[in-house]
Motif scaffolding. Structure first.
Motif, PDB file in Angstrom:
ATOM      1  N   SER A 128      13.867   0.512  -3.241  1.00 33.45           N
ATOM      2  CA  SER A 128      13.662  -0.522  -4.270  1.00 33.45           C
ATOM      3  C   SER A 128      12.551  -1.496  -3.906  1.00 33.45           C
TER       4      SER A 128
ATOM      5  N   LEU B 207      14.110  -3.079 -10.925  1.00 37.82           N
ATOM      6  CA  LEU B 207      12.963  -3.932 -11.264  1.00 37.82           C
ATOM      7  C   LEU B 207      13.403  -5.265 -11.866  1.00 37.82           C
TER       8      LEU B 207
ATOM      9  N   ILE C 249       9.447  -9.617 -12.434  1.00 42.93           N
ATOM     10  CA  ILE C 249       9.280  -8.359 -13.167  1.00 42.93           C
ATOM     11  C   ILE C 249      10.322  -8.256 -14.270  1.00 42.93           C
TER      12      ILE C 249
ATOM     13  N   ASP D 293      14.083  -8.381  -9.705  1.00 39.17           N
ATOM     14  CA  ASP D 293      12.970  -9.196  -9.208  1.00 39.17           C
ATOM     15  C   ASP D 293      12.616 -10.237 -10.271  1.00 39.17           C
TER      16      ASP D 293
ATOM     17  N   ARG E 202      10.309  -5.396  -3.947  1.00 43.30           N
ATOM     18  CA  ARG E 202      11.439  -4.679  -3.388  1.00 43.30           C
ATOM     19  C   ARG E 202      12.543  -5.755  -3.201  1.00 43.30           C
ATOM     20  N   ARG E 203      14.469  -6.158  -4.306  1.00 41.15           N
ATOM     21  CA  ARG E 203      14.526  -7.565  -3.881  1.00 41.15           C
ATOM     22  C   ARG E 203      14.816  -7.752  -2.381  1.00 41.15           C
TER      23      ARG E 203
ATOM     24  N   LYS F  34       3.792  -4.684  -8.404  1.00 43.12           N
ATOM     25  CA  LYS F  34       2.978  -5.892  -8.278  1.00 43.12           C
ATOM     26  C   LYS F  34       1.549  -5.567  -7.878  1.00 43.12           C
TER      27      LYS F  34
ATOM     28  N   ARG G 106       9.094  -2.241  -6.134  1.00 39.55           N
ATOM     29  CA  ARG G 106       8.666  -3.548  -6.645  1.00 39.55           C
ATOM     30  C   ARG G 106       7.281  -3.919  -6.139  1.00 39.55           C
TER      31      ARG G 106
END
Length: 364
Positions: A122, A25, A31, A28, A144-145, A130, A126
């Motif tokens: 991941s 997290l 976040i 990102d 998700r990066r 959001k 994310r």
């Protein structure tokens, strides 16, 4: 001036999971993990100092289980909650209890808690955070990066042919829904009578959960609700839930509709995808179809619904006030895909009015 980050509290009894989720997290830029607690009691103490924007919560924990903690949160100070647990279909009853208690989203946690296994999900994690941050959570009484390529429905089904005339036949309803959809679909399907039109539903849900979800709804509704199977006919009084991780398409032989279940890449980053279902309805049903887009984050379904409208289908979108997340309907409205915006409570009436008109046309 930089945008304020979403503040997340992680509650999980596994130290390694807490560490990995925090790393995922915090990668990102939007976040930030404000804290990670080993159980609900530690989480409750942390919440006294600062209210997070989103809580990521495990279900199975010592001292107090996550479901009990979720109910306490929603009864006292509602906060968007994403469940991240090892729940599988065998734990589906707990999953639905969590949705009923107010969870915004539920993500499966790999049974083998390795860094690689969690990193694979991941992006989904994310996105869920959001979406949850935008969700409308209401107080409940206690009892998700990595960015993936965004494919269109072309990856599964070719575009429909504009101007093609489709003979009048039974009317069909197609619904696309995501975040907040489990309880919203229950509100819609519970009040439909057994003679309603056949309904095809894409609900964004992990593999292994959709069969249990369909069984749960089937036990609550007058209509039959089931997980869709490849090749089966679409019948009045039945609702078909797309299987998790597979696309569902409407197809037609003569005047009869049937279902096709297909593998393939995610479309609009989802599998099943509402865009795929809606495009197939535009192609095979045209003006005989009603497309409905409901609560959810993102834009899946917006392009497909527009294709339906262009080929004569009726289209509806759930209004902002009754959505948990007004993402998918908002995108469809903005693209001109919607001819009527209705509240959640109006959707069953729209379905029955559509089906009744269809019966009158067929009888005439």
């Amino acid at each position: 001036m930089s945008r304020q980050k979403l503040r997340v509290l992680i509650v999980d009894d596994s130290a390694s999971v807490r560490q990995i989720l925090t790393s995922i997290l915090n990668e990102d830029p939007d976040i930030e993990v404000m804290a990670a607690a080993s159980d609900p009691f530690a989480a409750a103490r942390r919440i006294q100092d600062e209210i997070p924007d989103v809580i990521i919560l495990d279900i199975e924990m010592p001292r107090m289980d996550g479901l009990t903690f979720l109910r306490k949160i929603m009864a006292q100070r509602p906060i968007p909650v994403v469940i991240c647990s090892t729940l599988t279909e065998r734990g589906s009853d707990l999953m639905f209890e969590a949705f009923a208690a107010g969870a915004v989203e539920i993500l499966p946690k790999p049974r083998v808690e390795t860094r690689q296994a969690l990193l694979e999900s991941s992006s989904q994690l994310r996105e869920a955070v959001k979406a949850a941050a935008r969700a409308r959570v209401r107080q409940r009484q206690q009892p998700r990066r990595t960015v993936e390529a965004k494919l269109t429905a072309d990856a599964i089904i070719p575009p429909p042919v504009v101007g093609r005339v489709r003979p009048e036949t039974d009317r069909i309803v197609c619904i696309g829904v995501s975040t907040g959809g489990t309880e919203s679909l229950r509100d819609v399907l519970e009040v439909l009578p057994p003679d309603c039109p056949g309904i095809l539903i894409v609900q964004h849900m992990p593999q292994g959960f959709t069969a249990a979800f369909a069984r749960r709804l089937n036990g609550l509704c007058a209509i039959e609700v089931k997980e869709a199977e490849d090749g089966e006919p679409v019948l009045r009084g039945c609702a078909y839930i797309a299987p998790g991780a597979r696309h569902m398409l409407l197809q037609r032989t003569g005047l009869r509709y049937h279902i096709a279940i297909k593998d393939g890449p995610p479309v609009s980053r989802h599998r099943p995808s509402a865009d795929v279902l809606f495009r197939s309805a535009a192609q095979h049903a045209g003006r005989n179809a009603l497309g409905i887009i409901m609560t959810g984050m993102g834009d899946d379904g917006a392009n497909g619904l527009l294709e339906m409208r262009k080929l004569g289908a009726a289209t509806r979108a759930q209004d902002e006030d009754s959505c948990v997340v007004f993402g998918m309907p908002k995108e469809a409205i903005a693209r001109g895909a919607v001819d009527k915006v209705v509240s959640l409570t109006q959707i069953p009436r729209e379905i029955m009015m559509w089906g009744t008109v269809g019966q009158m046309v067929s009888a005439g």
